[in-house]
Design a protein around this motif. Structure first.
Motif, short mmCIF file in Angstrom:
data_model
loop_
_atom_site.label_atom_id
_atom_site.label_comp_id
_atom_site.label_asym_id
_atom_site.label_seq_id
_atom_site.Cartn_x
_atom_site.Cartn_y
_atom_site.Cartn_z
N SER A 34 0.83 -1.19 0.00
CA SER A 34 0.00 0.00 0.00
C SER A 34 0.88 1.26 0.00
O SER A 34 0.59 2.23 -0.72
N ARG A 35 1.98 1.23 0.77
CA ARG A 35 2.92 2.36 0.80
C ARG A 35 3.51 2.60 -0.60
O ARG A 35 3.63 3.75 -1.06
N THR A 92 0.67 4.00 -3.02
CA THR A 92 0.33 5.39 -2.73
C THR A 92 1.49 6.31 -3.13
O THR A 92 1.29 7.35 -3.76
N GLN A 102 1.81 6.47 -7.01
CA GLN A 102 0.71 7.23 -7.62
C GLN A 102 0.93 8.72 -7.40
O GLN A 102 0.71 9.54 -8.30
#
Ligand SMILES: Cc1ncc(COP(=O)(O)O)c(C=O)c1O
Length: 440
Positions: free
Chosen positions: A335-336, A339, A342
């Motif tokens: 997830s890190r 994110t 992006q």
């Protein structure tokens, strides 16, 4: 920055005795890279350059390279178990089967083989034999190994999508034609094939997340609809968890989605780099391979159940079972990364969508989130290659093939992810300046 391949240089670095220079077609990527050592999250090439390994041997490395628990179990098996007898069964085979049955929700019995391709070939055989039907459905973009039945329509060019698009020459057209192609996340495209071929579909085979074209997550309800449709038609649902199995959860994606398969195939990360794979299902389904129960499907393989493979599989499962935090950690790192990356693309005004699940991610050079293969037709392949090549040059091993997914192993740290995001910002700003990335 060099992004184009110097073909003469690559050819000269190719070992002349290896046909085509590599032992698996997709290992050739224009870079004369030969890995000489590995350690946890890192690999080092023969020039001494170190890379953070997102490639992870196409996803076979899950815990990190040379995970001590797996190495110890393998060495112990070499010293203390029979090597290969080809007679009856062995202690480690039994133990591996029990571990797999305990891990995978819809599996009561398994048969273990050496590669994911074999596992899929056997799953298809079991489905055809059990239903007495000929046809299989796969999705455009799904990859299930090299066996003839499924070797079509993976990364198809726009003029070949849903048409006959073989992965190789030399396959009997009859084998390819017995496999039909639907669109992912589009239940109507699947339903249509059932209407056109009533009572002829033996199995639908899907990766629960089609990771071979990146990370197209199933839309809410899609897998449930697929399960319902296959049950209504007496068709087997094969969940090919060769990538998702053990990587996203110990019980595979089926544990997370709650959708049970008739047959599950697994491989890759099960052995954390050692060759072990298999197929499993309920005892009733798997009776197809048991002559004592009237089963007529033959499973053969000299190296099936070899002690090194079994020891590696048992040790990997044991580690995952006793370290449930493995999943919280790798999912948080994933997830890190998603994110962070992006953010890099958004800040630079690049039309990119970073998608993934758990410890995996893929960058599509598209203006919006992709949900099916149709969306991927607009992916900017040249931008994908340029971005990954830029990352490889900076020491981050990302296969320069469009839509390739990245794998975060248990050996990665937050600092590794942050360094990746920082390097990506540098690559992106250079490529934007050179006009190599699509802008919003
Ligand atoms: C989903 C899936 N199934 C099957 C296979 C075939 O596995 P193997 O390469 O071990 O034959 C692969 C390989 O990439 C895969 O990704």
């Amino acid at each position: 920055m060099t992004t184009e391949v110097n073909t003469a240089q690559v050819r000269s670095a190719v070992p002349p005795a290896v046909a085509s220079g590599v032992n698996s077609s997709t290992r050739s990527n224009g870079a004369p890279l030969m890995i000489s050592s590995v350690d946890g999250a890192y690999v080092t090439d023969s020039d001494g350059k170190r890379y953070l390994d997102y490639h992870a041997a196409f996803g076979a490395i899950l815990l990190g390279h040379k995970a001590p628990q797996v190495d110890r179990a393998v060495i112990d098996a070499i010293h203390n178990e029979p090597d290969l007898t080809g007679w009856g069964t062995s202690r480690l085979e039994t133990q591996l089967a029990e571990s797999l049955v305990a891990a995978l929700p819809s599996v009561e019995q398994v048969t273990t083989v050496t590669t994911g391709s074999e596992a899929v070939a056997y799953a298809l055989r079991i489905a055809r034999a059990s239903t007495d039907r000929r046809l299989i459905i796969k999705i455009q973009g799904g990859f299930h190994g090299w066996s003839d039945s499924v070797a079509r329509n993976v990364i198809s060019a726009p003029d070949r999508v849903y048409q006959m698009d073989p992965l190789s020459a030399g396959i009997l057209p009859e084998a390819l034609e017995a496999t039909l192609v639907a669109e992912w996340n589009d239940i109507e495209s699947m339903r249509e094939l059932f209407v056109r071929h009533p009572e002829q579909i033996a199995a639908v085979i899907v990766e629960p997340i089609p990771h071979n074209v990146g990370a197209l997550l199933p839309e809410p309800g899609y897998l449930e609809q697929l399960r319902k449709l296959t049950l209504e038609h007496g068709t087997m649902l094969i969940l090919d968890e060769v990538i998702t199995g053990f990587r996203h959860a110990l019980g595979g994606y089926q544990e997370l989605s709650g959708v049970a398969a008739d047959l599950t195939t697994f491989g890759k990360s099960l052995g954390n780099g050692y060759a072990v794979a298999g197929v499993g299902g309920s005892a009733a389904v798997m009776s197809a391979v048991d002559p004592a129960a009237g089963g007529k499907v033959a499973i053969m393989g000299t190296f099936n159940g070899n002690p090194v493979a079994c020891a590696a599989g048992i040790a990997t499962i044991d580690y995952l079972r006793s370290h449930p935090e493995f999943y919280t950690r790798t999912h948080a790192l994933g997830s890190r990364a998603r994110t962070g990356l992006q953010g890099v693309f958004d800040d630079a005004g690049v039309a990119a969508s970073v998608q993934g699940f758990g410890g995996t991610f893929t960058t599509y050079f598209l203006p919006a989130r992709a949900t099916g293969y149709r969306d991927l037709l607009a992916n900017d392949a040249a931008a994908s290659r340029a971005f990954h090549r830029g990352m490889v040059e900076r020491g981050f091993l990302m296969l320069p093939i469009p839509m390739k997914r990245m794998h975060i192993s248990g050996a990665f740290t937050e600092a590794d992810i942050d360094a990746t995001v920082e390097a990506a910002a540098d690559v992106v700003s250079q490529l934007v300046a050179q006009g190599q990335l699509p802008l919003r």
